[in-house]
Scaffold this active site. Structure first.
Site, short mmCIF file in Angstrom:
data_model
loop_
_atom_site.label_atom_id
_atom_site.label_comp_id
_atom_site.label_asym_id
_atom_site.label_seq_id
_atom_site.Cartn_x
_atom_site.Cartn_y
_atom_site.Cartn_z
CD GLU A 143 3.03 -20.86 13.22
OE1 GLU A 143 3.09 -20.96 11.98
OE2 GLU A 143 2.41 -19.97 13.81
CG ASP A 147 4.64 -22.28 9.60
OD1 ASP A 147 3.78 -21.42 9.36
OD2 ASP A 147 5.45 -22.20 10.54
CB SER A 344 1.27 -18.13 11.51
OG SER A 344 1.98 -17.86 12.68
CG ASP A 384 -3.01 0.19 -2.63
OD1 ASP A 384 -2.67 -0.13 -1.47
OD2 ASP A 384 -2.97 1.37 -3.05
N GLY A 396 -4.43 2.87 3.39
CA GLY A 396 -4.65 3.92 2.41
C GLY A 396 -3.92 3.57 1.14
N GLY A 398 -1.22 3.05 -1.62
CA GLY A 398 0.22 2.85 -1.48
C GLY A 398 0.57 2.10 -0.21
CG ASP A 400 -1.56 0.44 4.40
OD1 ASP A 400 -1.45 -0.58 5.12
OD2 ASP A 400 -2.21 0.45 3.34
#
Length: 432
Positions: A143, A147, A344, A384, A396, A398, A400
Protein backbone atom coordinates in the site's frame (compact mmCIF):
# COMPACT_ATOMS: atom_id res chain seq x y z
CA UNK A 1 -11.37 3.51 32.89
CA UNK A 2 -14.19 1.03 33.32
CA UNK A 3 -15.74 3.13 36.07
CA UNK A 4 -15.07 6.48 34.41
CA UNK A 5 -16.81 5.59 31.16
CA UNK A 6 -19.19 2.83 32.23
CA UNK A 7 -17.58 0.21 29.98
CA UNK A 8 -15.91 -3.16 30.42
CA UNK A 9 -12.48 -3.37 28.82
CA UNK A 10 -11.23 -6.80 27.74
CA UNK A 11 -8.34 -8.24 25.78
CA UNK A 12 -9.20 -10.03 22.56
CA UNK A 13 -7.27 -12.27 20.20
CA UNK A 14 -7.49 -12.42 16.42
CA UNK A 15 -5.28 -13.96 13.71
CA UNK A 16 -3.02 -10.89 13.55
CA UNK A 17 -2.50 -10.48 17.29
CA UNK A 18 -4.18 -9.09 20.38
CA UNK A 19 -6.07 -5.88 20.96
CA UNK A 20 -7.99 -4.11 23.69
CA UNK A 21 -11.74 -3.83 23.20
CA UNK A 22 -14.81 -2.86 25.15
CA UNK A 23 -18.36 -4.01 25.64
CA UNK A 24 -21.20 -1.56 26.11
CA UNK A 25 -21.59 2.07 25.03
CA UNK A 26 -19.32 4.80 26.38
CA UNK A 27 -21.02 6.89 29.10
CA UNK A 28 -20.21 10.44 30.17
CA UNK A 29 -21.65 12.68 32.91
CA UNK A 30 -24.56 14.70 31.58
CA UNK A 31 -22.76 17.99 32.25
CA UNK A 32 -20.05 16.99 29.74
CA UNK A 33 -22.50 16.18 26.94
CA UNK A 34 -21.72 19.34 24.94
CA UNK A 35 -18.04 19.46 25.92
CA UNK A 36 -16.59 16.07 24.95
CA UNK A 37 -16.68 15.35 21.21
CA UNK A 38 -15.40 11.77 21.38
CA UNK A 39 -13.58 9.25 23.54
CA UNK A 40 -10.75 7.43 21.76
CA UNK A 41 -8.22 4.85 22.85
CA UNK A 42 -10.45 2.58 24.94
CA UNK A 43 -10.56 0.30 21.90
CA UNK A 44 -7.30 -0.19 19.98
CA UNK A 45 -8.40 -2.89 17.54
CA UNK A 46 -7.19 -2.58 13.93
CA UNK A 47 -9.71 -0.20 12.40
CA UNK A 48 -9.02 -0.04 8.67
CA UNK A 49 -7.54 -2.11 5.89
CA UNK A 50 -5.59 -1.04 2.81
CA UNK A 51 -7.54 -1.04 -0.45
CA UNK A 52 -4.97 -2.52 -2.82
CA UNK A 53 -5.11 -5.77 -4.78
CA UNK A 54 -2.11 -7.58 -6.21
CA UNK A 55 -2.56 -9.30 -9.55
CA UNK A 56 -3.16 -13.01 -9.03
CA UNK A 57 -1.79 -15.58 -11.45
CA UNK A 58 -4.48 -17.68 -13.00
CA UNK A 59 -4.66 -19.73 -16.16
CA UNK A 60 -7.20 -20.12 -18.90
CA UNK A 61 -8.60 -18.10 -21.77
CA UNK A 62 -10.02 -15.39 -19.49
CA UNK A 63 -6.61 -14.56 -18.04
CA UNK A 64 -5.03 -14.31 -21.47
CA UNK A 65 -7.83 -12.07 -22.76
CA UNK A 66 -7.18 -9.29 -20.23
CA UNK A 67 -3.72 -9.07 -18.75
CA UNK A 68 -2.28 -5.60 -19.09
CA UNK A 69 -0.17 -3.34 -16.94
CA UNK A 70 0.70 0.32 -17.08
CA UNK A 71 3.13 2.65 -15.41
CA UNK A 72 1.45 5.54 -13.58
CA UNK A 73 2.85 7.83 -16.30
CA UNK A 74 1.06 5.81 -18.98
CA UNK A 75 -2.23 5.97 -17.06
CA UNK A 76 -1.83 9.73 -16.66
CA UNK A 77 -1.25 10.04 -20.40
CA UNK A 78 -4.31 7.94 -21.21
CA UNK A 79 -6.35 10.22 -18.99
CA UNK A 80 -4.82 13.31 -20.64
CA UNK A 81 -3.29 14.79 -17.49
CA UNK A 82 -1.72 18.25 -17.98
CA UNK A 83 1.69 17.74 -19.56
CA UNK A 84 2.89 21.27 -18.79
CA UNK A 85 2.85 20.77 -15.00
CA UNK A 86 5.00 18.62 -12.73
CA UNK A 87 3.71 19.36 -9.24
CA UNK A 88 6.42 21.90 -8.44
CA UNK A 89 5.66 23.80 -5.24
CA UNK A 90 2.98 21.32 -4.17
CA UNK A 91 2.96 18.84 -1.30
CA UNK A 92 0.98 15.58 -1.39
CA UNK A 93 0.22 13.98 1.98
CA UNK A 94 -0.22 10.20 2.18
CA UNK A 95 -1.90 8.61 5.22
CA UNK A 96 -0.53 5.16 6.10
CA UNK A 97 -1.55 2.88 8.97
CA UNK A 98 1.25 0.34 8.69
CA UNK A 99 4.18 -0.80 6.61
CA UNK A 100 6.81 1.45 5.16
CA UNK A 101 9.00 2.34 2.22
CA UNK A 102 12.62 1.77 1.31
CA UNK A 103 14.35 4.77 -0.34
CA UNK A 104 16.49 2.41 -2.44
CA UNK A 105 13.35 0.82 -3.89
CA UNK A 106 12.01 4.25 -4.76
CA UNK A 107 15.27 5.30 -6.38
CA UNK A 108 15.32 2.14 -8.48
CA UNK A 109 11.67 2.65 -9.43
CA UNK A 110 12.19 6.25 -10.54
CA UNK A 111 15.19 5.08 -12.60
CA UNK A 112 13.07 2.37 -14.18
CA UNK A 113 10.59 5.05 -15.29
CA UNK A 114 13.43 7.27 -16.58
CA UNK A 115 12.18 10.25 -14.60
CA UNK A 116 14.35 13.32 -15.18
CA UNK A 117 13.29 14.70 -11.78
CA UNK A 118 12.10 12.74 -8.78
CA UNK A 119 9.92 13.61 -5.81
CA UNK A 120 11.29 14.38 -2.39
CA UNK A 121 9.81 11.74 -0.06
CA UNK A 122 9.85 12.09 3.72
CA UNK A 123 8.10 10.39 6.63
CA UNK A 124 6.28 11.91 9.60
CA UNK A 125 5.65 9.73 12.66
CA UNK A 126 2.26 10.27 14.32
CA UNK A 127 2.00 8.82 17.81
CA UNK A 128 3.65 5.41 17.77
CA UNK A 129 3.51 5.11 13.99
CA UNK A 130 6.71 5.02 11.95
CA UNK A 131 8.17 4.14 8.57
CA UNK A 132 8.63 0.44 9.28
CA UNK A 133 8.82 -1.77 6.17
CA UNK A 134 7.76 -5.34 6.95
CA UNK A 135 9.67 -6.91 4.06
CA UNK A 136 6.45 -8.63 2.96
CA UNK A 137 5.17 -7.35 -0.40
CA UNK A 138 1.78 -8.89 0.39
CA UNK A 139 1.47 -6.75 3.51
CA UNK A 140 1.01 -3.01 4.05
CA UNK A 141 4.32 -2.22 2.31
CA UNK A 142 2.41 -2.77 -0.95
CA UNK A 143 0.00 0.00 0.00
CA UNK A 144 2.70 2.46 1.02
CA UNK A 145 4.78 1.92 -2.10
CA UNK A 146 1.76 2.03 -4.43
CA UNK A 147 0.68 5.39 -2.99
CA UNK A 148 4.15 6.92 -3.26
CA UNK A 149 4.92 5.52 -6.70
CA UNK A 150 1.60 6.52 -8.30
CA UNK A 151 1.41 10.05 -6.88
CA UNK A 152 5.14 10.69 -7.23
CA UNK A 153 5.33 9.52 -10.84
CA UNK A 154 2.47 11.84 -11.83
CA UNK A 155 3.81 14.86 -9.91
CA UNK A 156 7.59 14.22 -9.89
CA UNK A 157 8.50 17.73 -8.71
CA UNK A 158 6.11 17.60 -5.77
CA UNK A 159 7.03 16.93 -2.17
CA UNK A 160 5.57 13.64 -0.92
CA UNK A 161 5.10 13.42 2.86
CA UNK A 162 4.00 10.09 4.33
CA UNK A 163 2.23 10.25 7.69
CA UNK A 164 2.55 6.95 9.57
CA UNK A 165 0.12 6.23 12.42
CA UNK A 166 -1.22 3.25 14.34
CA UNK A 167 -4.11 1.39 12.75
CA UNK A 168 -6.75 2.42 15.29
CA UNK A 169 -9.55 4.94 15.04
CA UNK A 170 -7.53 7.30 17.26
CA UNK A 171 -4.39 6.80 15.16
CA UNK A 172 -6.28 7.33 11.89
CA UNK A 173 -7.85 10.56 13.18
CA UNK A 174 -4.51 11.85 14.51
CA UNK A 175 -2.81 11.19 11.17
CA UNK A 176 -5.47 13.17 9.29
CA UNK A 177 -5.42 16.15 11.65
CA UNK A 178 -1.61 16.14 11.71
CA UNK A 179 -1.42 16.23 7.91
CA UNK A 180 -4.12 18.84 7.44
CA UNK A 181 -2.61 21.18 10.04
CA UNK A 182 1.05 20.57 9.14
CA UNK A 183 2.34 24.14 8.85
CA UNK A 184 5.84 22.92 7.95
CA UNK A 185 4.99 20.86 4.86
CA UNK A 186 1.65 22.54 4.01
CA UNK A 187 0.09 19.76 1.92
CA UNK A 188 -2.51 20.94 -0.58
CA UNK A 189 -3.92 17.46 -1.17
CA UNK A 190 -4.25 14.37 1.04
CA UNK A 191 -4.54 10.80 -0.28
CA UNK A 192 -6.09 8.05 1.87
CA UNK A 193 -6.19 4.43 0.70
CA UNK A 194 -7.38 2.84 3.95
CA UNK A 195 -10.90 2.32 5.22
CA UNK A 196 -13.63 -0.05 6.32
CA UNK A 197 -17.41 -0.51 6.07
CA UNK A 198 -19.48 2.17 7.78
CA UNK A 199 -20.93 -0.56 9.99
CA UNK A 200 -17.48 -1.26 11.47
CA UNK A 201 -17.03 2.29 12.80
CA UNK A 202 -18.46 4.01 15.85
CA UNK A 203 -20.58 7.08 15.16
CA UNK A 204 -18.24 9.21 17.28
CA UNK A 205 -15.22 8.14 15.21
CA UNK A 206 -16.99 8.94 11.93
CA UNK A 207 -18.21 12.28 13.26
CA UNK A 208 -14.75 13.28 14.47
CA UNK A 209 -13.07 12.29 11.21
CA UNK A 210 -15.72 14.06 9.16
CA UNK A 211 -15.08 17.20 11.21
CA UNK A 212 -11.38 16.86 10.36
CA UNK A 213 -12.30 16.69 6.67
CA UNK A 214 -14.47 19.79 7.07
CA UNK A 215 -11.42 21.55 8.50
CA UNK A 216 -9.39 20.40 5.52
CA UNK A 217 -11.99 21.82 3.13
CA UNK A 218 -12.03 25.13 5.00
CA UNK A 219 -8.23 25.30 4.73
CA UNK A 220 -8.22 24.62 0.98
CA UNK A 221 -6.93 21.04 1.26
CA UNK A 222 -8.43 18.41 -1.06
CA UNK A 223 -8.84 14.91 0.42
CA UNK A 224 -8.97 11.92 -1.96
CA UNK A 225 -10.14 8.57 -0.50
CA UNK A 226 -10.31 5.05 -1.94
CA UNK A 227 -13.88 3.73 -2.17
CA UNK A 228 -13.07 0.10 -1.30
CA UNK A 229 -12.27 -3.13 -3.12
CA UNK A 230 -15.10 -5.51 -2.17
CA UNK A 231 -18.03 -4.44 -4.33
CA UNK A 232 -21.35 -3.12 -3.11
CA UNK A 233 -21.28 -5.23 0.09
CA UNK A 234 -17.85 -3.85 1.07
CA UNK A 235 -17.02 -7.36 2.25
CA UNK A 236 -19.75 -7.50 4.91
CA UNK A 237 -21.62 -10.82 4.96
CA UNK A 238 -24.96 -9.69 6.43
CA UNK A 239 -26.76 -9.79 3.07
CA UNK A 240 -26.90 -5.99 2.83
CA UNK A 241 -24.95 -3.41 0.86
CA UNK A 242 -22.43 -1.12 2.57
CA UNK A 243 -20.21 1.77 1.59
CA UNK A 244 -16.68 2.31 2.84
CA UNK A 245 -15.69 5.02 5.29
CA UNK A 246 -13.95 7.50 5.17
CA UNK A 247 -14.84 7.54 1.45
CA UNK A 248 -18.50 8.08 2.44
CA UNK A 249 -17.73 11.37 4.17
CA UNK A 250 -19.37 14.16 2.15
CA UNK A 251 -16.24 16.25 2.62
CA UNK A 252 -13.87 14.01 0.64
CA UNK A 253 -13.48 13.01 -3.00
CA UNK A 254 -14.42 9.31 -3.09
CA UNK A 255 -12.49 7.37 -5.74
CA UNK A 256 -13.90 4.23 -7.38
CA UNK A 257 -12.35 1.79 -9.83
CA UNK A 258 -12.49 0.73 -13.46
CA UNK A 259 -10.91 -1.79 -15.80
CA UNK A 260 -8.90 0.19 -18.32
CA UNK A 261 -7.92 -1.32 -21.67
CA UNK A 262 -5.80 0.73 -24.05
CA UNK A 263 -3.99 0.36 -27.34
CA UNK A 264 -1.09 2.72 -27.81
CA UNK A 265 -2.14 6.00 -26.26
CA UNK A 266 -5.86 5.48 -26.78
CA UNK A 267 -8.44 4.03 -24.41
CA UNK A 268 -10.26 1.25 -26.23
CA UNK A 269 -12.49 0.11 -23.36
CA UNK A 270 -13.28 1.20 -19.82
CA UNK A 271 -15.77 -0.67 -17.67
CA UNK A 272 -16.59 -1.08 -13.99
CA UNK A 273 -13.94 -3.05 -12.12
CA UNK A 274 -15.60 -6.26 -10.97
CA UNK A 275 -13.48 -9.38 -10.64
CA UNK A 276 -15.31 -10.82 -7.61
CA UNK A 277 -15.90 -14.05 -9.51
CA UNK A 278 -12.13 -14.47 -9.75
CA UNK A 279 -11.51 -13.35 -6.16
CA UNK A 280 -9.77 -10.21 -7.43
CA UNK A 281 -12.13 -7.64 -5.95
CA UNK A 282 -14.51 -5.02 -7.29
CA UNK A 283 -14.95 -1.31 -6.82
CA UNK A 284 -16.83 -0.16 -3.77
CA UNK A 285 -19.81 2.10 -4.16
CA UNK A 286 -23.37 2.65 -3.04
CA UNK A 287 -25.43 4.82 -0.71
CA UNK A 288 -24.35 5.88 2.77
CA UNK A 289 -26.39 4.77 5.76
CA UNK A 290 -24.86 7.57 7.85
CA UNK A 291 -24.44 10.74 5.79
CA UNK A 292 -27.36 12.49 4.03
CA UNK A 293 -27.32 13.45 0.38
CA UNK A 294 -25.08 16.52 -0.03
CA UNK A 295 -26.54 19.57 -1.78
CA UNK A 296 -24.03 19.37 -4.62
CA UNK A 297 -25.13 15.78 -5.38
CA UNK A 298 -28.87 16.49 -5.56
CA UNK A 299 -28.87 16.93 -9.34
CA UNK A 300 -26.69 13.90 -10.08
CA UNK A 301 -29.46 11.31 -10.06
CA UNK A 302 -28.27 9.46 -6.96
CA UNK A 303 -30.76 6.61 -6.43
CA UNK A 304 -32.09 5.32 -3.11
CA UNK A 305 -30.10 2.54 -1.47
CA UNK A 306 -30.51 -0.96 -2.89
CA UNK A 307 -31.10 -2.15 0.70
CA UNK A 308 -34.66 -2.81 1.87
CA UNK A 309 -34.81 0.54 3.69
CA UNK A 310 -34.15 2.41 0.40
CA UNK A 311 -32.29 5.09 2.31
CA UNK A 312 -31.52 8.33 0.50
CA UNK A 313 -27.96 9.33 1.35
CA UNK A 314 -24.53 10.35 0.17
CA UNK A 315 -23.65 8.54 -3.04
CA UNK A 316 -20.25 6.87 -3.38
CA UNK A 317 -17.95 7.23 -5.34
CA UNK A 318 -17.58 10.68 -6.89
CA UNK A 319 -14.98 9.80 -9.53
CA UNK A 320 -13.04 6.77 -10.77
CA UNK A 321 -9.87 5.56 -12.43
CA UNK A 322 -8.02 2.39 -13.37
CA UNK A 323 -8.09 -0.07 -10.45
CA UNK A 324 -8.53 -3.61 -11.78
CA UNK A 325 -5.35 -5.60 -11.00
CA UNK A 326 -5.68 -7.30 -14.40
CA UNK A 327 -5.04 -3.83 -15.87
CA UNK A 328 -2.96 -2.69 -12.92
CA UNK A 329 0.04 -0.52 -12.18
CA UNK A 330 3.69 -1.47 -12.53
CA UNK A 331 5.21 -1.08 -9.06
CA UNK A 332 8.24 -2.07 -7.00
CA UNK A 333 7.70 -3.34 -3.45
CA UNK A 334 10.38 -4.70 -1.09
CA UNK A 335 12.81 -5.08 -3.96
CA UNK A 336 10.33 -6.96 -6.15
CA UNK A 337 8.59 -5.79 -9.34
CA UNK A 338 4.85 -6.25 -9.10
CA UNK A 339 1.52 -5.30 -10.67
CA UNK A 340 -0.99 -3.85 -8.21
CA UNK A 341 -4.51 -2.47 -8.53
CA UNK A 342 -7.35 -1.55 -6.22
CA UNK A 343 -9.03 1.75 -5.49
CA UNK A 344 -5.88 2.40 -3.45
CA UNK A 345 -4.29 3.33 -6.76
CA UNK A 346 -7.09 5.72 -7.72
CA UNK A 347 -6.84 7.99 -4.66
CA UNK A 348 -3.14 8.83 -5.28
CA UNK A 349 -3.87 9.05 -9.02
CA UNK A 350 -6.39 11.80 -8.37
CA UNK A 351 -4.13 13.37 -5.74
CA UNK A 352 -1.41 13.64 -8.36
CA UNK A 353 -3.83 15.23 -10.83
CA UNK A 354 -4.99 17.76 -8.25
CA UNK A 355 -1.37 18.66 -7.44
CA UNK A 356 -0.84 19.41 -11.14
CA UNK A 357 -4.03 21.50 -11.26
CA UNK A 358 -3.05 23.41 -8.10
CA UNK A 359 0.34 24.21 -9.62
CA UNK A 360 -1.26 25.40 -12.87
CA UNK A 361 -3.78 27.58 -11.06
CA UNK A 362 -1.24 28.99 -8.64
CA UNK A 363 -3.57 28.26 -5.72
CA UNK A 364 -5.17 25.20 -4.11
CA UNK A 365 -8.51 24.16 -5.55
CA UNK A 366 -9.59 22.91 -2.11
CA UNK A 367 -12.94 21.15 -1.74
CA UNK A 368 -13.44 20.14 -5.34
CA UNK A 369 -16.68 18.13 -5.26
CA UNK A 370 -19.24 20.91 -5.95
CA UNK A 371 -17.12 22.14 -8.86
CA UNK A 372 -16.79 18.70 -10.45
CA UNK A 373 -20.51 17.99 -10.22
CA UNK A 374 -21.35 21.42 -11.61
CA UNK A 375 -18.92 21.13 -14.53
CA UNK A 376 -19.96 17.55 -15.28
CA UNK A 377 -23.40 18.77 -16.34
CA UNK A 378 -22.04 21.18 -18.95
CA UNK A 379 -18.58 19.97 -20.00
CA UNK A 380 -16.99 16.75 -21.20
CA UNK A 381 -14.62 16.48 -18.25
CA UNK A 382 -15.03 12.74 -17.72
CA UNK A 383 -14.93 9.44 -19.54
CA UNK A 384 -18.44 8.27 -18.73
CA UNK A 385 -18.25 4.59 -17.76
CA UNK A 386 -21.58 2.98 -18.65
CA UNK A 387 -20.89 -0.77 -18.61
CA UNK A 388 -20.61 -3.18 -15.69
CA UNK A 389 -21.68 -3.43 -12.07
CA UNK A 390 -20.24 -3.80 -8.57
CA UNK A 391 -22.94 -6.14 -7.30
CA UNK A 392 -26.15 -4.30 -6.42
CA UNK A 393 -25.44 -1.22 -8.56
CA UNK A 394 -24.93 -0.94 -12.31
CA UNK A 395 -23.16 1.66 -14.38
CA UNK A 396 -25.09 3.93 -16.71
CA UNK A 397 -24.99 7.37 -18.31
CA UNK A 398 -24.02 10.12 -15.88
CA UNK A 399 -23.29 9.49 -12.21
CA UNK A 400 -23.61 5.95 -10.91
CA UNK A 401 -22.74 4.10 -7.69
CA UNK A 402 -19.89 2.22 -9.37
CA UNK A 403 -17.69 4.87 -11.01
CA UNK A 404 -19.31 8.14 -9.96
CA UNK A 405 -18.99 10.79 -12.66
CA UNK A 406 -16.42 8.64 -14.47
CA UNK A 407 -12.67 8.62 -15.02
CA UNK A 408 -10.85 11.92 -15.58
CA UNK A 409 -10.03 13.79 -18.74
CA UNK A 410 -7.35 15.76 -16.98
CA UNK A 411 -6.88 18.68 -19.35
CA UNK A 412 -10.63 19.27 -19.56
CA UNK A 413 -11.00 19.25 -15.77
CA UNK A 414 -8.04 21.60 -15.39
CA UNK A 415 -9.43 24.00 -17.99
CA UNK A 416 -12.91 23.94 -16.47
CA UNK A 417 -11.60 24.70 -12.99
CA UNK A 418 -9.26 27.42 -14.23
CA UNK A 419 -12.19 29.09 -16.00
CA UNK A 420 -14.37 29.14 -12.87
CA UNK A 421 -14.01 32.58 -11.26
CA UNK A 422 -15.80 31.38 -8.13
CA UNK A 423 -13.37 28.56 -7.37
CA UNK A 424 -12.24 29.93 -4.03
CA UNK A 425 -15.68 30.58 -2.58
CA UNK A 426 -17.08 27.27 -3.79
CA UNK A 427 -13.94 25.45 -2.79
CA UNK A 428 -14.52 26.38 0.83
CA UNK A 429 -18.05 24.98 0.93
CA UNK A 430 -18.42 22.07 3.32
CA UNK A 431 -21.23 19.71 4.09
CA UNK A 432 -21.79 18.73 7.69
Amino acid sequence: MNEAFGVELKEYEHPNGRYRGRTGPVHLPAELQNVVEGVFGLDNRPQAKPHFRRRQGRGGVRAAAVSLSYTPIQVASLYDFPADANGSGECIALIELGGGYNPTDLSNYWSQLNLTETPTVSAVSVGNGSNNPTGDPNGPDGEVMLDIEVSGSIAPAAKIVVYFAENTDAGFLNAITTAVHDSTNNPSVVSISWGGPESSWTRQAMASMDEAFQSAAAMGVTVCVAAGDDGSTDGVTDGLNHVDFPASSPNVLACGGTQLIASGNEITSETVWNELANNEGATGGGISDVFPLPSWQTGAGVPPSANPNHNEGRGVPDVAGDADPTTGYVTRVDGNPDVIGGTSAVAPLWAGLIALINQSMGKPIGFINPLLYQDASTAADFNDVTSGNNGAYSAGPGWDACTGLGSPIGMHISASLAGDDTTQSKGSEVTG
